[in-house]
Design a protein around this motif. Structure first.
Motif, mmCIF file in Angstrom:
data_model
loop_
_atom_site.group_PDB
_atom_site.id
_atom_site.type_symbol
_atom_site.label_atom_id
_atom_site.label_comp_id
_atom_site.label_asym_id
_atom_site.label_seq_id
_atom_site.Cartn_x
_atom_site.Cartn_y
_atom_site.Cartn_z
ATOM 1 N N ASN A 101 0.837 -1.193 0.000
ATOM 2 C CA ASN A 101 0.000 0.000 0.000
ATOM 3 C C ASN A 101 0.878 1.251 0.000
ATOM 4 O O ASN A 101 2.116 1.179 -0.019
ATOM 5 N N VAL A 102 0.233 2.416 0.014
ATOM 6 C CA VAL A 102 0.948 3.685 -0.124
ATOM 7 C C VAL A 102 2.007 3.862 0.960
ATOM 8 O O VAL A 102 3.179 4.150 0.681
ATOM 9 N N VAL A 103 1.623 3.707 2.218
ATOM 10 C CA VAL A 103 2.570 3.966 3.301
ATOM 11 C C VAL A 103 3.707 2.939 3.304
ATOM 12 O O VAL A 103 4.860 3.266 3.604
ATOM 13 N N GLN A 104 3.427 1.707 2.904
ATOM 14 C CA GLN A 104 4.473 0.686 2.834
ATOM 15 C C GLN A 104 5.477 1.007 1.727
ATOM 16 O O GLN A 104 6.680 0.799 1.891
ATOM 17 N N ASN A 105 4.999 1.511 0.604
ATOM 18 C CA ASN A 105 5.892 1.918 -0.469
ATOM 19 C C ASN A 105 6.831 3.027 -0.015
ATOM 20 O O ASN A 105 8.022 3.026 -0.336
ATOM 21 N N VAL A 106 6.294 3.979 0.729
ATOM 22 C CA VAL A 106 7.106 5.107 1.181
ATOM 23 C C VAL A 106 8.120 4.664 2.234
ATOM 24 O O VAL A 106 9.209 5.240 2.352
ATOM 25 N N GLU A 107 7.809 3.623 2.989
ATOM 26 C CA GLU A 107 8.716 3.137 4.024
ATOM 27 C C GLU A 107 9.951 2.415 3.471
ATOM 28 O O GLU A 107 10.962 2.280 4.173
ATOM 29 N N LEU A 108 9.908 1.980 2.223
ATOM 30 C CA LEU A 108 10.959 1.112 1.684
ATOM 31 C C LEU A 108 12.374 1.646 1.854
ATOM 32 O O LEU A 108 13.263 0.910 2.312
ATOM 33 N N PRO A 109 12.671 2.910 1.480
ATOM 34 C CA PRO A 109 14.065 3.369 1.639
ATOM 35 C C PRO A 109 14.558 3.310 3.078
ATOM 36 O O PRO A 109 15.753 3.144 3.315
ATOM 37 N N MET A 110 13.636 3.445 4.046
ATOM 38 C CA MET A 110 14.041 3.418 5.451
ATOM 39 C C MET A 110 14.353 2.011 5.932
ATOM 40 O O MET A 110 15.131 1.823 6.865
ATOM 41 N N ILE A 111 13.746 1.010 5.294
ATOM 42 C CA ILE A 111 14.071 -0.376 5.627
ATOM 43 C C ILE A 111 15.542 -0.623 5.313
ATOM 44 O O ILE A 111 16.290 -1.189 6.114
ATOM 45 N N TYR A 112 15.978 -0.157 4.119
ATOM 46 C CA TYR A 112 17.377 -0.326 3.728
ATOM 47 C C TYR A 112 18.306 0.483 4.627
ATOM 48 O O TYR A 112 19.474 0.134 4.799
ATOM 49 N N ALA A 113 17.785 1.561 5.213
ATOM 50 C CA ALA A 113 18.601 2.399 6.097
ATOM 51 C C ALA A 113 18.607 1.892 7.535
ATOM 52 O O ALA A 113 19.284 2.462 8.392
ATOM 53 N N GLY A 114 17.834 0.825 7.813
ATOM 54 C CA GLY A 114 17.827 0.239 9.145
ATOM 55 C C GLY A 114 17.002 0.998 10.164
ATOM 56 O O GLY A 114 17.227 0.870 11.381
ATOM 57 N N VAL A 115 16.006 1.764 9.709
ATOM 58 C CA VAL A 115 15.150 2.537 10.622
ATOM 59 C C VAL A 115 14.110 1.603 11.249
ATOM 60 O O VAL A 115 13.563 0.721 10.586
ATOM 61 N N SER A 116 13.816 1.799 12.529
ATOM 62 C CA SER A 116 12.856 0.949 13.235
ATOM 63 C C SER A 116 11.450 1.102 12.666
ATOM 64 O O SER A 116 11.119 2.123 12.047
#
Length: 245
Positions: A101-116
């Motif tokens: 969904n929209v918010v999950q798509n926006v979260e993607l770069p932060m997953i690679y950056a190791g954000v909680s």
């Protein structure tokens, strides 16, 4: 010191024994907060220039400095970190993952950056608020218009608070009205202090930026700094972006 500095940069490819100079001795400075377009016909070298400016590729000759760091001296890990933390990319075809969904798509770069997880959600929702897409957090890309998908892509580019946002033909798949609203949004982001670099072949798109860099045959053919009347109209739209766009 400029945010981005290129000095005598060349990019050479060898195809079938033939030497192709995609870039040929380019020197260029781009400062913080600038709103710039790079314009040129297909094959001019503008995409190669964007890839080098965005640390997606390295030059054959010359130096590239991003925010005080010489790119050629960085390790692959350091380059990946620079791209993730200092650079955001927006593409013509949105590149949203259809199953998220929209918010999950926006979260993607932060997953690679190791954000909680909790911090990811907070920052993603804030980025979507900036582009007036807070009302569509749970929608999937297929449920959005082209303009809405591009706003989500912009939010994703902003979510790690980059210093530079590259937009590669960002209005190419949008109607004229929606494209104007997206350009107005970029203008607003620039006024807030971000460096925005739009890569385009369209003179009408390039005309809305205060600075235009024209590239032909791998060389900078013309650099024009100007403020056109259309900027005032776009800036006015930036303050009243319609959620339905």
């Amino acid at each position: 010191m400029a945010l981005l500095e290129l000095r005598n940069v060349s990019k050479i490819y060898h195809l079938g024994g033939e030497e192709i100079r995609a870039l040929d001795g380019v020197s260029l400075d781009i400062g913080g907060g600038e709103f710039v377009s790079i314009i040129g016909p297909s094959g001019s070298g503008k995409s190669t220039l964007m890839h080098i400016l965005g640390c997606l590729d390295t030059p054959s000759h010359g130096t590239v400095t991003l925010d005080g760091t010489e790119v050629q001296r960085a390790t692959p890990r350091e380059l990946a970190h620079m791209r993730n933390r200092k650079i955001g990319f927006v593409f013509q075809f949105f590149n949203l993952l259809p199953k998220l969904n929209v918010v999950q798509n926006v979260e993607l770069p932060m997953i690679y950056a190791g954000v909680s997880g909790r911090e990811r959600r907070k920052r993603a929702e804030h980025a979507l608020e900036l582009v007036e897409m807070s009302h569509r957090l749970k929608n999937r890309p297929s449920q959005l218009s082209g303009g809405q998908q591009q706003r989500v892509a912009i939010a994703r580019a902003l979510v790690n608070d980059p210093k530079i946002v590259f937009a590669d033909e960002p209005t190419g798949n949008l109607d004229t009205h929606t494209g104007e609203i997206i350009l107005a949004l970029f203008r607003k982001l620039s006024q807030e202090g971000r460096t925005i670099i739009i890569v385009t072949h369209n003179p009408e798109i390039a005309a809305v930026t205060p600075r235009r860099i024209e590239i032909r045959n791998g060389k900078i053919a013309e650099k024009v700094d100007e403020r056109l009347a259309g900027l005032d109209r776009l800036a006015a739209k930036a303050g009243s972006l319609a959620p339905a766009a």
